[in-house]
Scaffold this motif. Structure first.
Motif, mmCIF file in Angstrom:
data_model
loop_
_atom_site.group_PDB
_atom_site.id
_atom_site.type_symbol
_atom_site.label_atom_id
_atom_site.label_comp_id
_atom_site.label_asym_id
_atom_site.label_seq_id
_atom_site.Cartn_x
_atom_site.Cartn_y
_atom_site.Cartn_z
ATOM 1 N N SER A 111 -2.968 -10.846 1.043
ATOM 2 C CA SER A 111 -3.837 -9.686 0.974
ATOM 3 C C SER A 111 -2.756 -8.589 1.620
ATOM 4 O O SER A 111 -1.894 -8.962 2.262
ATOM 5 N N LEU A 112 -3.196 -7.509 1.179
ATOM 6 C CA LEU A 112 -2.324 -6.300 1.819
ATOM 7 C C LEU A 112 -2.980 -4.952 1.973
ATOM 8 O O LEU A 112 -3.975 -4.559 0.921
ATOM 9 N N ALA A 113 -2.853 -4.228 2.823
ATOM 10 C CA ALA A 113 -3.436 -2.784 2.814
ATOM 11 C C ALA A 113 -2.700 -1.730 3.148
ATOM 12 O O ALA A 113 -1.653 -2.017 3.877
ATOM 13 N N VAL A 114 -3.010 -0.721 2.606
ATOM 14 C CA VAL A 114 -2.307 0.582 2.965
ATOM 15 C C VAL A 114 -3.470 1.369 3.691
ATOM 16 O O VAL A 114 -4.378 2.075 3.093
ATOM 17 N N PRO A 115 -3.068 1.240 5.125
ATOM 18 C CA PRO A 115 -3.915 1.983 5.896
ATOM 19 C C PRO A 115 -3.598 3.735 6.008
ATOM 20 O O PRO A 115 -2.361 3.788 6.025
ATOM 21 N N ILE A 116 -4.545 4.285 6.103
ATOM 22 C CA ILE A 116 -4.391 5.685 6.220
ATOM 23 C C ILE A 116 -5.313 6.251 7.203
ATOM 24 O O ILE A 116 -6.637 6.051 7.361
ATOM 25 N N THR A 117 -4.547 6.921 8.155
ATOM 26 C CA THR A 117 -5.436 7.340 9.524
ATOM 27 C C THR A 117 -6.394 8.756 8.894
ATOM 28 O O THR A 117 -6.214 9.365 7.716
ATOM 29 N N SER A 143 4.692 -3.459 -1.368
ATOM 30 C CA SER A 143 4.458 -1.973 -0.759
ATOM 31 C C SER A 143 4.491 -1.059 -1.604
ATOM 32 O O SER A 143 3.769 -0.190 -1.489
ATOM 33 N N VAL A 144 5.715 -1.094 -2.388
ATOM 34 C CA VAL A 144 6.036 -0.015 -3.290
ATOM 35 C C VAL A 144 4.719 0.222 -4.383
ATOM 36 O O VAL A 144 4.233 1.237 -4.473
ATOM 37 N N THR A 145 4.297 -1.146 -4.914
ATOM 38 C CA THR A 145 3.208 -1.085 -5.790
ATOM 39 C C THR A 145 1.944 -0.561 -5.186
ATOM 40 O O THR A 145 1.142 0.296 -5.793
ATOM 41 N N ALA A 146 1.504 -0.949 -4.079
ATOM 42 C CA ALA A 146 0.446 -0.541 -3.259
ATOM 43 C C ALA A 146 0.320 0.628 -2.928
ATOM 44 O O ALA A 146 -0.610 1.561 -3.166
ATOM 45 N N TRP A 147 1.753 1.117 -2.738
ATOM 46 C CA TRP A 147 1.652 2.693 -2.437
ATOM 47 C C TRP A 147 1.416 3.559 -3.522
ATOM 48 O O TRP A 147 0.707 4.548 -3.438
ATOM 49 N N PHE A 148 2.013 3.150 -4.545
ATOM 50 C CA PHE A 148 1.966 3.822 -6.008
ATOM 51 C C PHE A 148 0.504 3.960 -6.353
ATOM 52 O O PHE A 148 -0.389 5.102 -6.601
ATOM 53 N N ARG A 149 -0.259 2.862 -6.086
ATOM 54 C CA ARG A 149 -1.679 2.564 -6.570
ATOM 55 C C ARG A 149 -2.715 3.523 -5.508
ATOM 56 O O ARG A 149 -3.467 4.200 -5.688
ATOM 57 N N ALA A 150 -2.198 3.484 -4.403
ATOM 58 C CA ALA A 150 -3.081 4.048 -3.145
ATOM 59 C C ALA A 150 -2.637 5.677 -3.437
ATOM 60 O O ALA A 150 -3.913 6.352 -3.464
ATOM 61 N N LYS A 151 -1.599 6.325 -3.982
ATOM 62 C CA LYS A 151 -1.524 7.750 -4.069
ATOM 63 C C LYS A 151 -2.448 8.039 -5.248
ATOM 64 O O LYS A 151 -2.974 8.944 -5.269
#
Length: 186
Positions: free
Chosen positions: A50-56, A173-181
């Motif tokens: 599992s991976l998370a993109v945490p945003i404050t 992380s690149v993939t997750a960042w793209f999806r999060a954006k």
């Protein structure tokens, strides 16, 4: 987010070699592919992650600078971890976010699964967006072999670091960042 494609199993003709490591299992198998071709292929069996993109709440992205022995370098990554036997991907990520970054999150959104290395591994990484973060007063201890530093960046700083190549961000992380954006409309 679309689910993973339906499996088209290969025919296992013979297992030639197996090597068990801490989190993975390497197999060398003689197989018959769905198109009829036979051959010997190496395969890494992985329990998943599992991976998370945490945003404050201030819109900053929480990242780790983590040492990775395979490339002998420190990379920017999002908090992530290998699933324990029978562990739910979200529960795993909630645990890992505390251990690695020192946060808990009140809001979790799925960013879908991804296959980081399908040419030689069956690993599936379940990606999440973590929001409404709370710093933990006493974060649980992580793995003793983890050498990491917690960082915060604005989305623009992260994009600039990626574009410049000055910082290396691993593929998951690149993939997750793209999806999060996409999810956040950035």
């Amino acid at each position: 987010m679309a689910p993973l494609p339906a499996p088209e199993p290969f025919e296992l003709l013979e297992t030639i070699e197996v090597m068990q490591a801490r989190k993975i299992r390497f197999e060398r198998n003689r197989i018959k592919l769905p198109l009829g071709v036979e051959g010997t292929f190496g395969l890494i069996r992985h329990p998943g992650a599992s991976l998370a993109v945490p945003i404050t709440d201030a819109g900053r992205v929480v990242l780790l600078r983590q040492y990775r022995f395979a490339v002998q370098a420190r990379l920017l990554e999002f908090p992530a971890g290998t699933l324990e036997d029978g562990e739910d991907p979200l529960e795993s990520m909630q645990r890992e976010l505390g251990e690695e970054a020192g946060y808990s999150a009140a809001v979790w959104d799925s960013l879908g699964p991804m296959l980081p290395c399908p040419g030689y591994s069956d690993e599936v990484i379940h990606c999440f967006l973590a929001r409404q973060l709370t710093p933990l007063a006493n974060p649980p201890a992580g793995d003793e072999d983890e050498d990491l530093e917690v960082l915060e960046m604005t989305p623009a700083e992260l994009d600039a670091a990626l574009a410049s190549g000055e910082e290396w961000l691993d593929g998951k992380s690149v993939t997750a960042w793209f999806r999060a954006k996409q999810r956040l409309g950035l």
